[in-house]
Scaffold this motif. Structure first.
Motif, mmCIF file in Angstrom:
data_model
loop_
_atom_site.group_PDB
_atom_site.id
_atom_site.type_symbol
_atom_site.label_atom_id
_atom_site.label_comp_id
_atom_site.label_asym_id
_atom_site.label_seq_id
_atom_site.Cartn_x
_atom_site.Cartn_y
_atom_site.Cartn_z
ATOM 1 N N MET A 49 -33.648 50.127 -19.039
ATOM 2 C CA MET A 49 -33.434 48.872 -18.325
ATOM 3 C C MET A 49 -32.396 48.067 -19.064
ATOM 4 S SD MET A 49 -36.080 45.771 -17.768
ATOM 5 C CE MET A 49 -35.830 45.106 -19.378
ATOM 6 N N SER A 50 -31.338 47.686 -18.395
ATOM 7 C CA SER A 50 -30.314 46.877 -19.060
ATOM 8 C C SER A 50 -30.299 45.505 -18.434
ATOM 9 C CB SER A 50 -28.947 47.541 -18.922
ATOM 10 O OG SER A 50 -28.538 47.466 -17.594
ATOM 11 N N ILE A 51 -29.948 44.518 -19.265
ATOM 12 C CA ILE A 51 -29.949 43.135 -18.802
ATOM 13 C C ILE A 51 -28.650 42.888 -18.063
ATOM 14 C CG2 ILE A 51 -30.287 40.778 -19.537
ATOM 15 C CD1 ILE A 51 -31.360 41.828 -22.121
ATOM 16 N N ARG A 52 -28.758 42.215 -16.960
ATOM 17 C CA ARG A 52 -27.547 41.922 -16.202
ATOM 18 C C ARG A 52 -26.880 40.707 -16.803
ATOM 19 N NH1 ARG A 52 -25.519 39.045 -11.609
ATOM 20 N NH2 ARG A 52 -27.048 37.449 -12.091
ATOM 21 N N THR A 53 -25.614 40.856 -17.177
ATOM 22 C CA THR A 53 -24.901 39.710 -17.733
ATOM 23 C C THR A 53 -23.724 39.375 -16.859
ATOM 24 O OG1 THR A 53 -23.590 41.213 -19.054
ATOM 25 C CG2 THR A 53 -25.487 40.232 -20.115
ATOM 26 N N GLU A 54 -23.288 38.155 -16.954
ATOM 27 C CA GLU A 54 -22.184 37.688 -16.119
ATOM 28 C C GLU A 54 -21.068 37.212 -17.015
ATOM 29 O OE1 GLU A 54 -24.073 35.613 -12.443
ATOM 30 O OE2 GLU A 54 -22.401 34.432 -13.247
ATOM 31 N N PRO A 55 -19.871 37.662 -16.781
ATOM 32 C CA PRO A 55 -18.779 37.140 -17.617
ATOM 33 C C PRO A 55 -18.465 35.703 -17.252
ATOM 34 C CG PRO A 55 -18.039 39.023 -16.305
ATOM 35 C CD PRO A 55 -19.401 38.688 -15.845
ATOM 36 N N VAL A 56 -18.046 34.936 -18.253
ATOM 37 C CA VAL A 56 -17.752 33.527 -18.023
ATOM 38 C C VAL A 56 -16.367 33.251 -18.587
ATOM 39 C CG1 VAL A 56 -18.948 32.901 -20.142
ATOM 40 C CG2 VAL A 56 -18.547 31.177 -18.455
ATOM 41 N N THR A 57 -15.570 32.507 -17.840
ATOM 42 C CA THR A 57 -14.193 32.223 -18.256
ATOM 43 C C THR A 57 -14.144 30.852 -18.897
ATOM 44 O OG1 THR A 57 -13.424 33.451 -16.383
ATOM 45 C CG2 THR A 57 -11.826 32.111 -17.507
ATOM 46 N N ILE A 58 -13.536 30.808 -20.054
ATOM 47 C CA ILE A 58 -13.464 29.568 -20.800
ATOM 48 C C ILE A 58 -12.015 29.311 -21.123
ATOM 49 C CG2 ILE A 58 -13.988 28.549 -23.021
ATOM 50 C CD1 ILE A 58 -16.638 29.517 -22.897
ATOM 51 N N ASN A 59 -11.643 28.057 -21.122
ATOM 52 C CA ASN A 59 -10.276 27.659 -21.368
ATOM 53 C C ASN A 59 -10.155 27.178 -22.801
ATOM 54 O OD1 ASN A 59 -7.693 27.012 -20.810
ATOM 55 N ND2 ASN A 59 -8.180 24.989 -20.076
ATOM 56 N N LEU A 60 -9.457 27.928 -23.615
ATOM 57 C CA LEU A 60 -9.193 27.475 -24.980
ATOM 58 C C LEU A 60 -7.933 26.649 -24.866
ATOM 59 C CD1 LEU A 60 -10.606 28.262 -27.622
ATOM 60 C CD2 LEU A 60 -8.864 29.925 -27.956
ATOM 61 N N GLY A 61 -8.095 25.370 -24.619
ATOM 62 C CA GLY A 61 -7.062 24.548 -24.047
ATOM 63 C C GLY A 61 -5.864 24.295 -24.938
ATOM 64 N N PRO A 62 -4.852 23.640 -24.388
ATOM 65 C CA PRO A 62 -3.679 23.369 -25.215
ATOM 66 C C PRO A 62 -3.993 22.488 -26.410
ATOM 67 C CG PRO A 62 -3.371 22.506 -22.989
ATOM 68 C CD PRO A 62 -4.632 23.249 -22.994
ATOM 69 N N GLN A 63 -4.941 21.577 -26.298
ATOM 70 C CA GLN A 63 -5.303 20.772 -27.456
ATOM 71 C C GLN A 63 -6.562 21.340 -28.037
ATOM 72 O OE1 GLN A 63 -5.729 17.728 -24.876
ATOM 73 N NE2 GLN A 63 -4.009 16.517 -25.562
ATOM 74 N N HIS A 64 -6.410 21.954 -29.190
ATOM 75 C CA HIS A 64 -7.563 22.594 -29.801
ATOM 76 C C HIS A 64 -7.332 22.617 -31.287
ATOM 77 C CE1 HIS A 64 -11.112 25.119 -29.229
ATOM 78 N NE2 HIS A 64 -10.760 25.630 -30.370
ATOM 79 N N PRO A 65 -8.363 22.399 -32.071
ATOM 80 C CA PRO A 65 -8.117 22.349 -33.516
ATOM 81 C C PRO A 65 -7.663 23.658 -34.125
ATOM 82 C CG PRO A 65 -10.294 21.535 -33.017
ATOM 83 C CD PRO A 65 -9.723 22.032 -31.748
ATOM 84 N N SER A 66 -7.883 24.767 -33.444
ATOM 85 C CA SER A 66 -7.625 25.999 -34.167
ATOM 86 C C SER A 66 -6.495 26.813 -33.600
ATOM 87 C CB SER A 66 -8.871 26.861 -34.198
ATOM 88 O OG SER A 66 -9.057 27.415 -32.915
ATOM 89 N N THR A 67 -5.981 26.537 -32.424
ATOM 90 C CA THR A 67 -4.775 27.220 -32.000
ATOM 91 C C THR A 67 -3.619 26.460 -32.619
ATOM 92 O OG1 THR A 67 -4.511 25.882 -30.055
ATOM 93 C CG2 THR A 67 -5.753 27.885 -29.826
ATOM 94 N N HIS A 68 -2.672 27.202 -33.151
ATOM 95 C CA HIS A 68 -1.661 26.538 -33.959
ATOM 96 C C HIS A 68 -0.591 25.987 -33.068
ATOM 97 C CE1 HIS A 68 -3.240 28.666 -37.512
ATOM 98 N NE2 HIS A 68 -3.797 29.310 -36.539
ATOM 99 N N GLY A 69 -0.775 24.794 -32.592
ATOM 100 C CA GLY A 69 0.168 24.224 -31.666
ATOM 101 C C GLY A 69 -0.414 24.181 -30.278
ATOM 102 N N VAL A 70 0.427 23.872 -29.287
ATOM 103 C CA VAL A 70 -0.049 23.735 -27.919
ATOM 104 C C VAL A 70 -0.017 25.100 -27.256
ATOM 105 C CG1 VAL A 70 0.329 21.350 -27.408
ATOM 106 C CG2 VAL A 70 2.240 22.835 -27.520
ATOM 107 N N PHE A 71 -1.098 25.821 -27.389
ATOM 108 C CA PHE A 71 -1.157 27.169 -26.883
ATOM 109 C C PHE A 71 -2.436 27.286 -26.083
ATOM 110 C CE2 PHE A 71 -0.528 31.476 -26.521
ATOM 111 C CZ PHE A 71 -1.549 32.215 -27.052
ATOM 112 N N ARG A 72 -2.326 27.737 -24.869
ATOM 113 C CA ARG A 72 -3.493 27.780 -24.011
ATOM 114 C C ARG A 72 -3.876 29.225 -23.778
ATOM 115 N NH1 ARG A 72 -3.350 25.908 -17.944
ATOM 116 N NH2 ARG A 72 -5.452 26.474 -17.345
#
Lengths: 398, 367, 223
Positions: B1-24
């Motif tokens: 028996m396997s658990i049904r999972t659903e993929p979820v889309t997340i936006n690592l937005g242009p303003q983010h502490p860890s992307t180096h610069g405005v990168f989406r």
């Protein structure tokens, strides 16, 4: 009259007699209650001021570790900085998301703070200063700190925000995993002290328990650092990852309460570690016992701060692996070795273990600890060393 | 028996502490694992290549400063070499040595910043970052003594270097040469043998040599995947053919190798600089060129080994004071083309670490 | 060995906490709080004699209530924000305006008479530099053939309104003349430092010697 029943709490008796003197007769039935409320207020204020001082200390010391200055503008040496932080937090707008579950949302920070504060009840701060002496003190502590988990989940669930839910679920999984090593190492202490009341545990530490059970101390220290989500286990509130964990939607005074609870947790955790493993308030008698208690708590807190300043954080599956494979195994090993040693060394008639036997147990346990350390490092460390050495090769292109 | 999972889309937005610069980055997660990514950039597009068509050749030097703002000497060097090869200008030897010294100093500064931010992304609460920045401050102070500014330098001109180094430059540089090896060793003691760093970066984000060559990667990312390619050795420019240095090459292609390659490159840069200080001759620092230089009709491509990779300029001239077309081959943009192979299949925490190890700067990616 | 790398990291951090040479590589600008030790060093006294002579100041500085100005170290070649302009040397040729990559220098001149004799120059009505958009690259300074425009060495030009960021000709005329040594080798040979040096007059600043009248006659009259 009621004072003699609560024997040994001299300060309580003094305050009680003062209140009996001041208050009129028709209030005499609740003088005890008023004295207890006074003591409660004093202790809560002390802890909160200690937390505020600790925020200043942490920011300043972390800055000194990083060769820069910490806050030094407000007040002498920046000591009024916590007040500035509180003013900033209070004057922000207190937003509640529209689709959030309002009662649960508002209750979560309060619950977080309350459970962290309640631990102070059972801790003996000195031979004559403690608030209440429960004879199931240790179970009380473990039970109360488990409610932290529920409070975090409440905060994440009530926010109706998928990032907050992510953070809250991961946090709950990690916290309930790390309660097991905590429990196992505490059982190792209970075997030696024959009682669950914390004052009895302090009294029975003829030599501090971290010398007698080094493995147990390591397991408890690591588990309590994970329980309060500090580096290297703070994956759930890492700000450079997605979102900010369960407190994404909080702002204003509620966020200040959550931050207060988060900064109170290392202090309370340090207090618990001191009482259980470092001998509580015991120390040479030329200084009052409360002073030695504070010194030991300070040492533990500084150790946690030092670790936070140096190491990066682990990934969430590595955190779980660490708990289930290493801490659980070491905790069980510690428990078995303590149990076997007690059976061998116990005085068969009275059941008392003498100080000499304590030192013997300490020697055996340290031997086990060092051997295990070498075994584990040899098994896992050789690949790392080879890996690093190979990476250092430099080539020259002709 | 396997658990049904659903993929979820997340936006690592242009303003983010860890992307180096405005990168989406739009990431699709299935549990903790990355299933699909969709990078979006262009938030920093300033039209550098179009602006270069309306500015004279010396004015473009100030535009190239701002491409990879972390290492502006290398950008200047690449552009100025392109202009010189178009108009066949000879550069005096003292200028060449000065260029190499400053380019290698800039390489140390850039790699310090990259390493600091990589370990910061792993969560070390900024302590190694502050140590790296403390050392980088000394190099930037040196640049201030040399050309008056710290980051946007505009130090090079077609025909040489625009101003000679003052006397205090050499004494401060000697001081630096004595003390920086100790600091790099201390940084390594803090980071390299740390088991948590090893656990987070070993075998994470692996790129094989074939993938790297097919994706036209250059720079430390290529060398970490065990490909022996460095422009300073294969097409030497300036005085690199007279200097003795080694090229560090990794063997696994993961995040740890890229980090080690950068640390080793810093040490080799120190070696280069000390050789240059011994070998530098006296002499003129700039050949006389007209202010508004008009190269003959033609086109050229010239590239240098910038700290991030191969930075190349393709200039087309039609004998006016401004180029007809200036195309910039920026290393960060090309290094980002293999994001899918590098990121898909890893966990969420690894995503941030791998992005940190690519070491891209948005000024270069978007130009 | 596993675990020892972690301990080595802890030792490195502790080393940085304890050794005083690693601490305080920061400069606090514009003022910094000073301890009694620092104050006694400033006044060149022993710390005990400082305490005896001025106990209230001692206690106040112990509480962290006294601050001194902190000069930020700068090299003489720093490309600062105000510009140094010598109107006696400027001829209104507008090379700087032509050379600026952003086009922020605005020069409007008018002839000084009906016909301009040899050696005269335009009179400059408007000379605006907009430092709100300037990037301080120094190309204008490089372009000036008469050494009339130089970079300054300050960085405190913040105002409350964007219109006030335009430096007009009156301000250029009345500003103190302390040029930075950027692209001016003649200033560097004498070891000039704009932060601590005196003002430089327009005769001393030039790279070339002013030709004498007979030399000018040779050049222009008797050619």
């Amino acid at each position: 009259m009621m004072c003699e029943q609560t024997q040994g709490i001299l300060n309580f008796c003094r305050v009680h007699s003062i209140y009996e003197y001041i208050l009129p007769d028709w209030l005499s039935s609740i003088t005890y209650l008023i004295t207890a409320i006074t003591f409660g207020l004093i202790v809560i204020n002390m802890i909160i001021m200690a937390t505020a001082l600790y925020t200043w200390f942490e920011r300043r010391t972390l800055a000194r570790f990083q060769s820069r200055l910490g806050p030094n503008r407000w007040g002498p040496f920046g000591l009024l900085q916590p007040i500035a932080d509180v003013i900033k937090a209070i004057t922000k707008e207190d937003t509640v998301p529209e689709s959030a579950d309002k009662i649960v949302f508002n209750l979560a920070p309060v619950l977080l703070l309350t459970t962290t504060l309640l631990v102070i009840i059972v801790i003996p701060l000195g031979p004559n200063s403690f608030m209440g002496s429960l004879n199931v003190g240790v179970i009380f502590i473990i039970g109360i700190t488990s409610i932290n988990t529920i409070a975090i989940f409440m905060g994440g669930w009530a926010s109706r925000n998928k990032y907050a839910m992510f953070g809250a679920m991961r946090s709950v999984a990690m916290l309930i995993t790390y309660e097991i090593p905590m429990g196992i190492s505490i059982v190792g202490i209970l075997l030696l002290s024959h009682s669950m009341a914390l004052s009895e545990i302090v009294m029975s530490q003829k030599i501090p328990f971290f010398i007698v059970q080094p493995l147990g101390f390591f397991v408890f220290f690591a588990a309590s650092m994970a329980e309060i989500s500090r580096t290297p286990f703070d994956q759930i509130e890492a700000e450079s990852e997605l979102g900010a964990g369960f407190h994404t939607e909080y702002s204003g005074i509620k966020f200040a309460i959550i931050t207060l609870a988060e900064f109170m947790a290392p202090i309370v955790s340090g207090i618990i570690i001191t009482t259980l493993y470092l001998g509580g308030f015991k120390g040479p008698s030329f200084l009052p016992a409360e002073f030695w208690f504070l010194v030991k708590v300070f040492i533990v807190i500084f150790g946690m701060l030092w670790i936070r300043a140096t190491w990066p954080r682990l990934r969430i599956d590595q955190i779980m692996g660490f708990a289930w494979k290493i801490l659980f195994g070491l905790g069980l090993f510690n428990l078995f070795s303590i149990a076997i040693e007690i059976i061998i060394l116990q005085d068969s008639i009275t059941g008392i273990i003498s100080t000499v036997d304590y030192w013997l147990m300490a020697g055996i346990n340290w031997g086990f600890a060092i051997v295990l350390f070498f075994v584990i490092t040899q098994m896992t460390g050789n690949k790392n060393k080879e890996y690093i050495k190979r990476s250092y090769e430099v080539n020259t292109i002709k | 028996m396997s658990i049904r999972t659903e993929p979820v889309t997340i936006n690592l937005g242009p303003q983010h502490p860890s992307t180096h610069g405005v990168f989406r980055l739009r990431v699709t997660f299935d549990g903790e694992t990355v299933v699909d990514i969709d990078p979006v950039f262009g938030y920093m597009h300033r039209g550098t290549e179009k602006l270069a068509e309306t500015r004279s050749y010396v004015q473009i030097v100030t535009l190239t400063d701002r491409l990879d703002w972390v290492s502006s000497m290398s950008n200047n060097l690449a552009y100025v070499r392109a202009v010189e090869s178009l108009s066949n200008i000879e550069v005096p030897e003292r200028a060449q040595f000065l260029r190499v010294i400053t380019a290698e100093l800039q390489r140390i500064a850039s790699h310090l910043m990259a390493t600091g931010f990589l370990v910061n992304d792993m969560g070390a609460f900024a302590t190694p970052l502050m140590y790296c920045f403390r050392e980088r401050e000394r190099i930037l102070d040196l640049f201030e003594i040399l050309c008056g500014a710290r980051i946007t330098l505009s130090y090079m001109r077609p025909g040489g270097v625009f101003q000679d180094a003052p006397k205090e430059f050499w004494s401060v540089l000697d001081n630096l040469m004595k003390e920086i090896p100790g600091y790099i060793d201390e940084l390594e003691g803090l980071v390299t043998t740390n088991e948590i760093v090893l656990a987070r970066s070993k075998n994470v984000g692996v790129l094989t040599a074939e993938q790297a060559i097919n994706g036209s990667l250059t720079g430390p990312m290529l060398r970490a995947s065990s490909v022996n390619w460095d422009i300073r050795k294969s097409n030497p420019y300036e005085v690199y053919d007279k200097l003795k240095f080694d090229i560090p090459v990794g063997f696994n292609g993961d995040v740890f190798d890229r980090y080690i390659v950068r640390i080793q490159e810093m040490r080799q840069s120190l070696k280069i600089i000390s050789q240059c200080i011994d070998m530098i001759p006296e002499g003129p620092i700039r050949t006389e060129t007209p202010f508004n230089i008009r190269p003959p009709v033609g086109d050229t491509y010239s590239s240098v080994e910038a700290p991030k990779g191969e930075l190349g300029f393709y200039l087309v001239s039609d004998q006016s004071i401004a180029p007809y077309r200036c195309k910039i081959r920026s290393p960060s943009f090309i290094n980002l083309s293999l994001l899918r192979e590098m990121l898909i299949g890893w966990k969420m925490a690894d995503l941030i670490v791998i992005l940190g190890s690519i070491d891209f700067v948005m000024g270069e990616v978007d130009r | 060995m596993y675990g020892l790398g972690l301990l080595k990291g802890l030792l490195v951090t502790m080393k940085n906490l304890v050794f005083p040479s690693r601490m305080f590589t920061t400069h606090q600008y514009p003022d910094r709080k000073i301890s009694p030790l620092g104050l006694s060093k400033l006044e060149n006294k022993n710390i005990i004699s400082f305490f005896v002579s001025n106990p209230s100041k001692f206690i106040r500085s112990l509480l962290g209530l006294i601050s001194v100005d902190d000069k930020f170290p700068q090299s003489p070649r720093f490309r600062g924000q105000e510009f140094t302009w010598y109107e006696q040397r400027c001829t209104g040729c507008a090379s700087c305006a032509k050379y600026c990559p952003l086009g922020i220098i605005k020069i409007v001149t008018s002839p000084s008479g009906e016909s301009i004799p040899e050696g005269q120059k335009y009179s400059i009505d408007v000379f605006d530099i907009d430092i709100g958009r300037c990037m301080f690259c120094g190309l204008c300074v490089e372009a000036c053939p008469y050494d009339a425009l130089h970079m300054g060495s300050g960085f405190e030009e913040a105002t409350y309104q964007r219109e006030n960021l335009v430096i007009d000709i009156d301000r250029l005329k009345s500003a103190p003349k302390k040029p930075s040594t950027w692209f001016r080798p003649q200033l560097e040979e004498v070891g000039y430092d704009p932060k601590s040096g005196d003002e430089i007059t327009w005769e001393q600043i030039g790279r070339h010697q002013r030709p004498s009248v007979s030399e000018q006659e040779d050049n222009w009259v008797n050619r």
